[in-house]
Write an enzyme that holds these catalytic residues in place. Structure first.
Site, PDB file in Angstrom:
ATOM      1  N   LYS A  27       0.849  -1.187   0.000  1.00 31.70           N
ATOM      2  CA  LYS A  27       0.000   0.000   0.000  1.00 31.70           C
ATOM      3  C   LYS A  27       0.883   1.235   0.000  1.00 31.70           C
ATOM      4  O   LYS A  27       1.988   1.225   0.567  1.00 31.70           O
ATOM      5  CB  LYS A  27      -0.885   0.024   1.240  1.00 31.70           C
ATOM      6  N   GLY A  76     -20.903   6.067   5.954  1.00 30.40           N
ATOM      7  CA  GLY A  76     -20.117   6.606   4.844  1.00 30.40           C
ATOM      8  C   GLY A  76     -20.808   6.426   3.516  1.00 30.40           C
ATOM      9  O   GLY A  76     -21.109   5.299   3.111  1.00 30.40           O
ATOM     10  N   GLY A  98     -19.611   7.555   0.416  1.00 27.64           N
ATOM     11  CA  GLY A  98     -18.721   7.837  -0.702  1.00 27.64           C
ATOM     12  C   GLY A  98     -19.061   6.929  -1.872  1.00 27.64           C
ATOM     13  O   GLY A  98     -20.169   6.393  -1.960  1.00 27.64           O
ATOM     14  N   VAL A 153     -18.209   3.856  -2.730  1.00 30.58           N
ATOM     15  CA  VAL A 153     -18.595   2.487  -2.383  1.00 30.58           C
ATOM     16  C   VAL A 153     -19.879   2.478  -1.552  1.00 30.58           C
ATOM     17  O   VAL A 153     -20.801   1.713  -1.830  1.00 30.58           O
ATOM     18  CB  VAL A 153     -17.454   1.776  -1.627  1.00 30.58           C
TER      19      VAL A 153
END
Length: 357
Positions: free
Chosen positions: A89, A190, A192, A194
């Protein structure tokens, strides 16, 4: 500048109580303002594949730790998805001052290229397909970009959301014995890319939605389109619902949440939802089935890998992402057979695949 100032942190460093990372690289570029961490957890299955996060952190230490945890999660995710890649990552520290994004991600592309294929990057929180195009100007070790001539590729978020939906559905059946989401209450943290896509799928499946997001415009829209109940971001983890779907940043399952939440199933798109495996143990003792993030949110990396390898079309990728469902059932069987909490069982399963590759 033509070169990046780079320091390798070495292989003696890693997460507390865990095997050391194979490589941790810190890089800066004065001209663009780049300050980046690339963490390679494992290349046992192949080059480390994982996205690049662009985020503002409270401290450099927090950014560093995030890179370590995210890279480990990618190794587990790629292993459980049977992908021929290890886990890594990148984290780019976002500073308050205005930056030239093109120059920043071009510099990051030079960093990725300097690693000579040990790490392959893609989109993550805070980054876009346009950012990846800037990276692509400097390296071929990048995915998540719309391709020419109808070649498969682009933003992986819809495939991530599809995988979470499939995994959530399987988790509900495995834990609650319900084969439909009709009437099932789901708290989504959330909204966003997704989280919103997941809400659309859940609404179509008949789920009753409870939502929270820092953007009031998104929650108002969810209320209008999905008849969702809106709660504060500070309250979403304490509402009463059948399912909790964390789809924001990590760390939502704290010690207090694990001990007091009123859910029966937890399955969402955020990475690193548990503060530690200890929270997963608490959930298990309380009879709450936790479907680990690195199992159910693998749709995006499956998409990026198939784009990178040039080996699939849309329907083939969706079929591969749909295999998340059977893997959730297999995890549930492992948990029943061993009595081990799902989070620990999934980590052990991933490590088996990393050794056996």
């Amino acid at each position: 500048m033509d070169r990046l100032t780079t320091t390798a942190a070495g292989t003696l460093f890693g997460l507390h109580g865990e095997p050391a990372h194979e490589r941790i690289v810190l890089a800066t570029d004065e001209a663009s303002g780049l300050q980046a961490i690339v963490a390679v957890y494992s290349t046992a299955r192949g080059p480390a594949f994982g996205g690049c996060r662009f985020w503002q952190y409270a401290s450099d230490h927090e950014a560093y730790n995030d890179a370590l945890r995210l890279s480990q999660g990618m190794a587990f995710k790629n292993a459980l998805a049977d992908l021929p890649f290890g886990g890594g990552k990148a984290v780019i520290v976002r500073r308050p001052q205005t930056l030239d994004r093109g120059a920043l991600f071009t510099a990051f592309g030079r960093l990725v290229e300097s690693l000579e294929g040990i790490y392959i990057t893609a989109e993550d929180v805070g980054t876009t397909a346009d950012d990846m195009r800037a990276v692509q100007a400097e390296t071929r070790f990048v995915s998540g970009i719309p391709r020419e001539n109808a070649v498969y590729g682009g933003n992986p978020s819809p495939r991530t959301a599809y995988g979470v939906f499939v995994g959530l559905l399987a988790a509900v059946e495995a834990a609650l014995g319900r084969t439909s989401l009709d009437g099932v209450s789901v708290a989504v943290q959330g909204l966003g890319s997704v989280g919103w896509d997941l809400c659309e799928r859940l609404h179509q499946a008949g789920a009753q939605l409870i939502v929270a997001d820092i953007d009031a415009t998104r929650t108002a829209r969810a209320q209008d389109l999905f008849n969702a109940r809106v709660v504060a971001t500070t309250d979403i983890a304490s509402v009463q619902a059948d399912v909790f779907a964390p789809c924001a940043l990590g760390g939502s399952i704290t010690e207090a949440v694990a001990a007091n939440c009123q859910f029966k199933v937890i399955a969402g798109g955020a990475n690193n939802q548990l503060i530690s495996l200890a929270e997963g143990d608490v959930l298990h003792r309380r009879g709450i089935f936790y479907a680990p993030d690195f199992l159910v949110n693998a749709g995006g990396i499956i998409s990026c890998v198939r784009e990178y390898l040039g080996s699939a079309q849309e329907q083939a990728v969706l079929a591969e992402v749909a295999q998340i469902g059977p893997r959730v059932f297999e995890l549930a069987e492992r948990v029943r057979a061993s009595g081990v909490a799902p989070a620990r069982a999934a980590v052990a399963w991933a490590r088996e695949k990393m050794v056996a590759c």
